[in-house]
Design an enzyme around this catalytic site. Structure first.
Site, short mmCIF file in Angstrom:
data_model
loop_
_atom_site.label_atom_id
_atom_site.label_comp_id
_atom_site.label_asym_id
_atom_site.label_seq_id
_atom_site.Cartn_x
_atom_site.Cartn_y
_atom_site.Cartn_z
N HIS A 303 -55.78 -38.80 53.32
CA HIS A 303 -55.59 -38.19 54.64
C HIS A 303 -54.66 -36.99 54.50
CE1 HIS A 303 -54.77 -37.83 58.96
NE2 HIS A 303 -55.82 -38.59 59.13
N ASP A 360 -61.15 -44.78 58.63
CA ASP A 360 -62.59 -45.01 58.41
C ASP A 360 -62.87 -46.10 57.39
OD1 ASP A 360 -62.54 -41.62 58.90
OD2 ASP A 360 -63.81 -42.93 60.13
C1 SDX Z 1 -60.54 -38.63 59.52
O1 SDX Z 1 -57.15 -35.17 60.32
C2 SDX Z 1 -57.31 -36.29 60.95
O2 SDX Z 1 -56.42 -36.72 61.65
C3 SDX Z 1 -58.67 -36.95 60.74
C4 SDX Z 1 -58.81 -38.37 61.30
C5 SDX Z 1 -58.79 -38.41 62.82
O3 SDX Z 1 -58.46 -39.45 63.38
O4 SDX Z 1 -59.23 -37.39 63.42
O5 SDX Z 1 -57.75 -39.19 60.80
C6 SDX Z 1 -60.16 -38.98 60.90
O6 SDX Z 1 -61.22 -37.67 59.32
C7 SDX Z 1 -60.02 -39.47 58.39
C8 SDX Z 1 -60.45 -38.94 56.98
C9 SDX Z 1 -61.89 -39.42 56.72
N1 SDX Z 1 -62.42 -38.81 55.50
C10 SDX Z 1 -62.60 -39.51 54.37
O7 SDX Z 1 -62.29 -40.70 54.23
C11 SDX Z 1 -63.26 -38.73 53.23
C12 SDX Z 1 -62.51 -38.98 51.90
N2 SDX Z 1 -61.19 -38.36 51.94
C13 SDX Z 1 -61.07 -37.03 51.52
O8 SDX Z 1 -62.14 -36.21 51.38
C14 SDX Z 1 -59.71 -36.39 51.74
O9 SDX Z 1 -58.75 -37.31 51.44
C15 SDX Z 1 -59.46 -35.82 53.12
C16 SDX Z 1 -60.55 -34.89 53.57
C17 SDX Z 1 -59.31 -36.92 54.13
C18 SDX Z 1 -58.14 -35.05 53.07
O10 SDX Z 1 -58.35 -33.99 52.23
P1 SDX Z 1 -57.17 -32.99 51.79
O11 SDX Z 1 -55.92 -33.27 52.55
O12 SDX Z 1 -57.71 -31.61 51.81
O13 SDX Z 1 -56.85 -33.45 50.28
P2 SDX Z 1 -57.54 -32.82 49.01
O14 SDX Z 1 -59.03 -32.83 49.15
O15 SDX Z 1 -56.88 -31.53 48.69
O16 SDX Z 1 -57.17 -33.92 47.88
C19 SDX Z 1 -55.94 -33.86 47.14
C20 SDX Z 1 -56.26 -34.59 45.82
C21 SDX Z 1 -57.44 -33.98 45.06
O17 SDX Z 1 -57.28 -34.31 43.67
P3 SDX Z 1 -56.70 -33.14 42.65
O18 SDX Z 1 -57.57 -31.91 42.86
O19 SDX Z 1 -55.26 -32.94 43.07
O20 SDX Z 1 -56.85 -33.76 41.29
O21 SDX Z 1 -56.66 -35.95 46.10
C22 SDX Z 1 -58.01 -36.15 45.67
C23 SDX Z 1 -58.62 -34.78 45.56
O22 SDX Z 1 -59.70 -34.79 44.63
N3 SDX Z 1 -58.66 -36.95 46.73
C24 SDX Z 1 -59.48 -37.96 46.51
C25 SDX Z 1 -59.83 -38.45 47.78
N4 SDX Z 1 -59.21 -37.72 48.72
C26 SDX Z 1 -58.49 -36.78 48.06
N5 SDX Z 1 -59.94 -38.50 45.36
C27 SDX Z 1 -60.79 -39.55 45.51
N6 SDX Z 1 -61.15 -40.08 46.70
C28 SDX Z 1 -60.71 -39.56 47.85
N7 SDX Z 1 -61.07 -40.09 49.02
#
Ligand code: SDX
Length: 425
Positions: A303, A360
């Site tokens: 998140h 989620d």
């Molecule tokens: C919601 O914003 C809100 O408030 C949203 C929400 C709401 O109530 O409205 O809370 C609802 O949207 C919840 C989130 C639902 N999405 C998911 O579950 C999808 C999976 N999660 C991700 O795609 C990610 O964690 C996000 C989109 C939620 C957040 O993305 P960020 O903050 O842009 O983080 P990032 O993509 O820059 O990740 C940082 C690191 C990366 O690794 P490195 O490049 O540093 O090596 O963390 C890794 C990412 O690859 N990473 C994950 C991951 N999420 C981040 N690796 C594996 N699995 C994951 N789920």
């Protein structure tokens, strides 16, 4: 004051402190005083507004609507009472609650002509596509209210949207399975009425158990608002142009659809089903995620704001366990989900990236156990988020100093070049 040195010149910017001591630097004069803009890809460090609706402390897993903790509201409130709180800023007294509830009942039916629009959709149309289109269309059936500036019509539009989004969603599902649309029943409360419109038949009415109705209320309470998330920021951006509530919320539906956002609840269950059907061990799956295999993430984890835990995830997990216990059922997908959580929470890859279960991770399993079809999961999220979107639309629309959202950019394209006639290229 925050001081910045730009091209040898010192610039001072005022500091802003919120009611929970969050700090910001007001850079609204930066460009006029220095010619510079800030650049903050995906707005990770940028506040777009001041807002009094929801407070999140991501480091400590705190979420409050208008000062009330999500834990208390999930335990003691109902979705409709929480919707009122999020929109109007206070818990309703008995008179306010009854008036709001009566407005929802008075506006739960759809115009008979409106229903004909469903015939234009293919049965396989994704319900989120239908929902965004049909929310925008709702306004057309109430022209005397939805386009004028008269704020007194706000209550009616808000009630219509909250009440009818449920009827619209259920109708989309019934159309997709070739079943007759069920009319709302005025003597059923919100969640129960929705389940009635989803699952009743003309010859047999559906009666949800108290545990299911309670789990659905909790699901929607926990989704009611979440400050400046992607879809709510979309609603605010569209509202800032002066667009009406229906158009703004329809835009919110489109943003929510993305699998990184509201589409994640569907993607989590698809992920769990893939693990179950493939027979891959949870450890092997987690290793594939850590290798960053193309398109593979641990859906429902991570998140932008919560870097400790998402309080909603824990409440939803407990609600799911309670619902299963009451029905005497077990869910193998819950077992896989809990094993995934345990495995990830002790793995350095997730710990160092501060990745924890978000709203989620368990929410889809609640919906699946209620019998909601997979492609309706994000629609369920949208129904829950509607009060939040309406509250943010109201907050923007009532702000006399509100200006249209119009971010700047840094141009990285071609420099000036002259036109070359077609035959000389
Ligand atoms: C919601 O914003 C809100 O408030 C949203 C929400 C709401 O109530 O409205 O809370 C609802 O949207 C919840 C989130 C639902 N999405 C998911 O579950 C999808 C999976 N999660 C991700 O795609 C990610 O964690 C996000 C989109 C939620 C957040 O993305 P960020 O903050 O842009 O983080 P990032 O993509 O820059 O990740 C940082 C690191 C990366 O690794 P490195 O490049 O540093 O090596 O963390 C890794 C990412 O690859 N990473 C994950 C991951 N999420 C981040 N690796 C594996 N699995 C994951 N789920």
């Amino acid at each position: 004051m925050a001081r910045m040195e730009v091209d040898g010149k010192f610039l001072d910017f005022p500091e802003i402190t919120g009611s929970e001591n969050e700090k910001a630097i007001d850079i609204s004069k930066l460009r006029s005083e220095s010619g510079y803009i800030t650049l903050d890809d995906s707005f990770g460090n940028t506040g777009s507004c001041r807002s009094a609706i929801t407070y999140i402390d991501g480091a400590n897993g705190v979420l409050r609507y208008r000062g009330y903790s999500i834990e208390e509201l999930a335990e003691k409130s109902s979705f409709i009472e929480t919707a009122y709180l999020v929109i109007y800023g206070h818990l309703p007294n008995r008179e306010e609650y009854d008036r709001f509830s009566d407005l929802l009942t008075a506006h739960e039916m759809l115009d008979e002509d409106y229903r004909k629009h469903y015939e234009g959709f293919p049965r396989k149309a994704h319900p989120m596509a239908i929902l965004s289109a049909m929310i925008n269309t709702l306004g057309c059936y109430d022209p005397e209210h939805f386009l004028d500036e008269d704020v007194s019509h706000f209550d009616i539009n808000a009630a219509r949207l909250i009440s009818q989004v449920r009827t619209v969603a259920a109708a989309a599902y019934r159309m997709s399975v070739g079943q007759p649309m069920m009319y709302p029943s005025p003597d059923r409360l919100y969640a129960n009425n929705f389940l009635h419109m989803m699952f009743s038949q003309p010859y047999k009415l559906f009666e949800a158990t108290p545990e299911v109705t309670q789990a659905l209320n909790k699901f929607w309470i926990l989704h009611a608002d979440h400050e400046q998330n992607c879809s709510t920021s979309t609603v605010r951006l569209v509202a800032s142009s002066g667009a009406n509530m229906y158009a703004s919320c329809a835009a919110g539906v489109c943003a929510l659809w993305g699998k990184l956002h509201g589409g994640a609840n569907q993607a989590v269950v698809e992920m769990l089903l893939k693990i179950q059907e493939s027979g891959i061990s949870v450890k092997d799956f987690v290793d594939k995620v850590k290798r960053k295999e193309p398109g593979l993430k641990l859906m429902g984890f991570g998140h932008r704001v919560y870097k400790n835990f998402d309080p909603r995830s824990k409440i939803l997990q407990k609600a799911l366990q309670k619902m299963l216990k009451a029905s005497g059922q077990t869910d193998p997908l819950l077992d896989i989900a809990q094993e995934l959580e345990e495995c990830a929470l002790r793995d350095e890859y997730f710990i160092e990236r501060k990745l924890y279960p978000n709203v989620d991770f368990y929410s889809g399993l609640i919906l699946r156990n209620i019998g909601i079809p997979l492609n309706m999961f994000t629609v369920m999220f949208a129904i829950g988020r509607m009060p939040g979107w309406i509250a943010h639309w109201k907050e923007i629309s009532e702000n006399p100093k509100q200006r249209i959202y119009r971010p700047r950019q840094i141009y990285t394209g071609e420099n000036l070049r002259s036109y070359i006639p077609l035959d000389e290229r």
